[in-house]
Write an enzyme that holds these catalytic residues in place. Structure first.
Site, PDB file in Angstrom:
ATOM      1  N   ALA A 107      32.344  18.702  54.166  1.00 28.90           N
ATOM      2  CA  ALA A 107      33.461  18.941  55.015  1.00 28.90           C
ATOM      3  C   ALA A 107      33.759  20.269  55.336  1.00 28.90           C
ATOM      4  O   ALA A 107      34.332  21.241  54.642  1.00 28.90           O
ATOM      5  CB  ALA A 107      34.665  18.307  54.112  1.00 28.90           C
ATOM      6  N   MET A 108      33.230  20.952  56.531  1.00 27.34           N
ATOM      7  CA  MET A 108      33.208  22.004  57.255  1.00 27.34           C
ATOM      8  C   MET A 108      34.535  22.048  58.234  1.00 27.34           C
ATOM      9  O   MET A 108      35.430  22.857  58.253  1.00 27.34           O
ATOM     10  CB  MET A 108      32.328  22.722  57.844  1.00 27.34           C
ATOM     11  CG  MET A 108      31.252  22.626  56.758  1.00 27.34           C
ATOM     12  SD  MET A 108      29.603  23.356  57.405  1.00 27.34           S
ATOM     13  CE  MET A 108      28.899  21.867  57.786  1.00 27.34           C
ATOM     14  N   GLY A 129      41.277  21.803  64.192  1.00 28.55           N
ATOM     15  CA  GLY A 129      41.520  22.949  64.874  1.00 28.55           C
ATOM     16  C   GLY A 129      40.392  23.790  65.127  1.00 28.55           C
ATOM     17  O   GLY A 129      40.119  24.955  66.039  1.00 28.55           O
ATOM     18  N   GLY A 183      35.645  24.029  65.015  1.00 30.74           N
ATOM     19  CA  GLY A 183      34.312  23.610  64.439  1.00 30.74           C
ATOM     20  C   GLY A 183      33.318  24.423  64.529  1.00 30.74           C
ATOM     21  O   GLY A 183      32.745  25.024  63.349  1.00 30.74           O
ATOM     22  N   ILE A 219      33.956  13.736  59.535  1.00 30.00           N
ATOM     23  CA  ILE A 219      33.148  14.035  58.163  1.00 30.00           C
ATOM     24  C   ILE A 219      32.177  12.732  58.091  1.00 30.00           C
ATOM     25  O   ILE A 219      32.647  11.570  57.799  1.00 30.00           O
ATOM     26  CB  ILE A 219      34.029  14.295  56.942  1.00 30.00           C
ATOM     27  CG1 ILE A 219      34.805  15.544  57.259  1.00 30.00           C
ATOM     28  CG2 ILE A 219      33.012  14.501  55.900  1.00 30.00           C
ATOM     29  CD1 ILE A 219      34.009  16.904  57.727  1.00 30.00           C
ATOM     30  N   THR A 220      30.793  13.005  58.107  1.00 25.03           N
ATOM     31  CA  THR A 220      29.905  12.036  58.056  1.00 25.03           C
ATOM     32  C   THR A 220      30.072  11.609  56.361  1.00 25.03           C
ATOM     33  O   THR A 220      29.988  12.497  55.746  1.00 25.03           O
ATOM     34  CB  THR A 220      28.606  12.656  58.096  1.00 25.03           C
ATOM     35  OG1 THR A 220      28.374  13.143  59.801  1.00 25.03           O
ATOM     36  CG2 THR A 220      27.395  11.693  57.912  1.00 25.03           C
ATOM     37  N   GLU A 252      19.235  21.815  58.027  1.00 18.07           N
ATOM     38  CA  GLU A 252      20.127  20.705  58.771  1.00 18.07           C
ATOM     39  C   GLU A 252      19.680  20.665  60.335  1.00 18.07           C
ATOM     40  O   GLU A 252      19.665  19.677  60.880  1.00 18.07           O
ATOM     41  CB  GLU A 252      21.718  20.864  58.912  1.00 18.07           C
ATOM     42  CG  GLU A 252      22.403  20.094  59.437  1.00 18.07           C
ATOM     43  CD  GLU A 252      24.060  20.143  58.984  1.00 18.07           C
ATOM     44  OE1 GLU A 252      24.305  21.103  58.370  1.00 18.07           O
ATOM     45  OE2 GLU A 252      24.503  19.469  59.903  1.00 18.07           O
ATOM     46  N   ARG A 300       7.742  -6.157  82.738  1.00 15.31           N
ATOM     47  CA  ARG A 300       8.651  -6.455  83.937  1.00 15.31           C
ATOM     48  C   ARG A 300       7.914  -6.474  85.544  1.00 15.31           C
ATOM     49  O   ARG A 300       7.264  -5.595  85.798  1.00 15.31           O
ATOM     50  CB  ARG A 300       9.735  -5.635  84.044  1.00 15.31           C
ATOM     51  CG  ARG A 300      10.957  -6.023  85.075  1.00 15.31           C
ATOM     52  CD  ARG A 300      11.729  -6.936  84.715  1.00 15.31           C
ATOM     53  NE  ARG A 300      12.630  -7.239  85.714  1.00 15.31           N
ATOM     54  CZ  ARG A 300      13.549  -8.337  85.809  1.00 15.31           C
ATOM     55  NH1 ARG A 300      13.251  -9.298  84.929  1.00 15.31           N
ATOM     56  NH2 ARG A 300      14.480  -8.448  86.735  1.00 15.31           N
ATOM     57  N   LEU A 351      14.997   2.656  84.151  1.00 14.46           N
ATOM     58  CA  LEU A 351      13.542   1.714  84.386  1.00 14.46           C
ATOM     59  C   LEU A 351      13.822   0.672  83.612  1.00 14.46           C
ATOM     60  O   LEU A 351      12.929  -0.431  83.869  1.00 14.46           O
ATOM     61  CB  LEU A 351      12.541   2.664  83.707  1.00 14.46           C
ATOM     62  CG  LEU A 351      12.151   3.869  84.443  1.00 14.46           C
ATOM     63  CD1 LEU A 351      11.189   4.730  83.545  1.00 14.46           C
ATOM     64  CD2 LEU A 351      11.347   3.387  85.655  1.00 14.46           C
TER      65      LEU A 351
END
Ligand SMILES: Cc1cc2nc3c(=O)[nH]c(=O)nc-3n(C[C@H](O)[C@H](O)[C@H](O)COP(=O)(O)OP(=O)(O)OC[C@H]3O[C@@H](n4cnc5c(N)ncnc54)[C@H](O)[C@@H]3O)c2cc1C
Length: 392
Positions: A135-136, A140, A142, A168-169, A255, A281, A350
């Site tokens: 958790a960073m 307010g 990032g 937070i992931t 990361e 297609r 496409l």
């Protein structure tokens, strides 16, 4: 150099995968085909991957493949971690949680934890009993990490944490959270006041806010975390006080390679499914692959995807050798994530109207890829780093 295969998923040879990696890949792929693929639609709908799936991953030895064997891990190298990220990404970007836990968050514990912390937490991280988060980010701030306002004030043998984190992931599942806090409000420069603290889920004063509703990666749990007078013993400090920013920077190279890697896999998958679709297609009496526009679009995209793969493979090998490649990794992070996002609407186009339908996987890929230029440091921040390192 590996040549991207657009005929079958994951068939390309990677210069850094040996026999051990390929066996791990094969076993994990079979496991995911049985334990994840049939349920993934449901998880996306419910916007959650059940904890039981994490446990199964752990029980079968797929979590934390790079953690040392003495703590129960696979003792593998970085390439083994890539296999986990690659195979879960093929099921869907919503399955990013176990890769983030294993390859991004747990390495902080292993690199900077005390022996006692490692003994206490790592075996559970490997077995799936402990899910981690880092958790960073705060409501307010990032990108400007040095400006975080969550504080951890020392009182005797404890730190008292106050503040709020967001985006937070693994935030809802998390049993253990590495929290970036200011332990010294007077530090100059301010980033020298940042420390990392370990917070367990049952600590008084800790609570989870909203499970956030995202544009894509629906199955992935992303949440707000709240800290109100959370009292943790000083033994929960990870590494040294005031070194948190340095630790974060040191791990961001890996990361960001992971972020570029995930985007590269997504780009290869999008193109593979599009090539398959345009061959099947028909329009105006022939497959749409026979129109020159289709061919040129695909030729352009295949070139970009191959460029990304070649660059990334080289960086992965340099990273494995322990080289400092911050500038190149920043280049790869912005360029590959941007490339993947750029090709997503072309692939959707496409597919015609079917591309806009949920039952066609390109629709989900189009939504999911939008995050990759934003997280792990925005692409603008990557350009700031590159410019700075060029002496500008
Ligand atoms: C799905 C998801 C998962 C995430 N997981 C985590 C997690 O597990 N842990 C965690 O701590 N965080 C996590 N994040 C947060 C993520 O890292 C941040 O969203 C990201 O770093 C950007 O911060 P911000 O959202 O505050 O944007 P801001 O910093 O407010 O940026 C807004 C815009 O301004 C631009 N900008 C900012 N500074 C500059 C500059 N100097 N020059 C040029 N442009 C600039 C940015 O590039 C961006 O375009 C996650 C986010 C999402 C969406």
């Amino acid at each position: 150099m590996s040549i991207v295969s657009f005929s079958e998923p994951g068939k390309a040879k990677r210069p850094y995968y040996n026999e051990e990696h390929l066996m791990f890949q094969d076993a994990l792929r079979k496991f995911l085909e049985k334990e994840a693929a049939p349920y993934f639609e449901q998880w996306e709908g419910e916007r959650f991957v059940p904890r039981s799936f994490w446990k199964k991953l752990g029980q079968n030895g797929f979590l934390c493949p790079a953690v040392s064997e003495e703590y129960g891990g696979g003792g593998g190298d970085f390439a083994l971690s890539l296999v986990l990220s690659e195979e879960t990404a093929r099921i869907g970007a919503g399955l990013v949680g176990p890769g983030a836990h294993s390859n991004i968050i747990v390495p902080y514990l292993e690199s900077f934890g005390t022996e006692e912390q490692k003994q206490k937490y790592l075996p559970g991280c490997v077995s799936g009993d402990i899910i981690t988060a880092i958790a960073m980010t705060e409501p307010g701030t990032g990108s400007d990490l040095a400006s975080i306002t969550t504080t951890a004030i020392k009182e005797g043998d404890y730190y008292i944490i106050n503040g709020q984190k967001t985006f937070i992931t693994n935030g809802i599942h998390a049993d253990l959270i590495i929290v970036a806090c200011k332990t010294n409000l007077e530090a100059n420069p301010p980033h020298k006041g940042i420390s990392l603290l370990l917070v367990e889920k049952d600590t008084v004063g800790f609570s989870r806010g909203k499970k956030l509703q995202k544009v894509g990666m629906h199955a992935q749990d992303t949440a707000e975390l709240i800290f109100e007078d959370v009292k943790v013993p000083v033994s929960n400090l990870l590494g040294q006080e005031g070194e948190g920013f340095k630790y974060l920077m040191s791990k961001l190279q890996q990361e960001r390679i992971m972020a570029a890697f995930g985007a590269q896999i997504a780009a290869e998958e999008m193109l593979r499914m599009t090539i398959q679709y345009v061959k099947e297609r028909q329009a105006f009496g022939k497959p749409i692959s026979k129109f020159q526009n289709t061919q040129f679009k695909i030729a352009e995209m295949a070139t970009e995807v191959q460029l990304g793969r070649t660059f990334l493979d080289e960086l992965i090998m340099k990273h494995q050798r322990g080289e400092n490649i911050v500038t190149e990794v920043s280049m790869a992070k912005w360029w590959i994530t941007d490339m993947a996002r750029r090709i997503s609407p072309e692939c959707m186009q496409l597919h015609g109207g079917y591309g806009y339908m949920e039952e066609y996987p390109i629709a989900r890929k189009y939504r999911d890829i939008a995050i990759s230029p934003i997280f792990a440091g925005t692409n603008e921040i990557m350009k700031v780093i590159i410019s700075k390192n060029l002496g500008l």
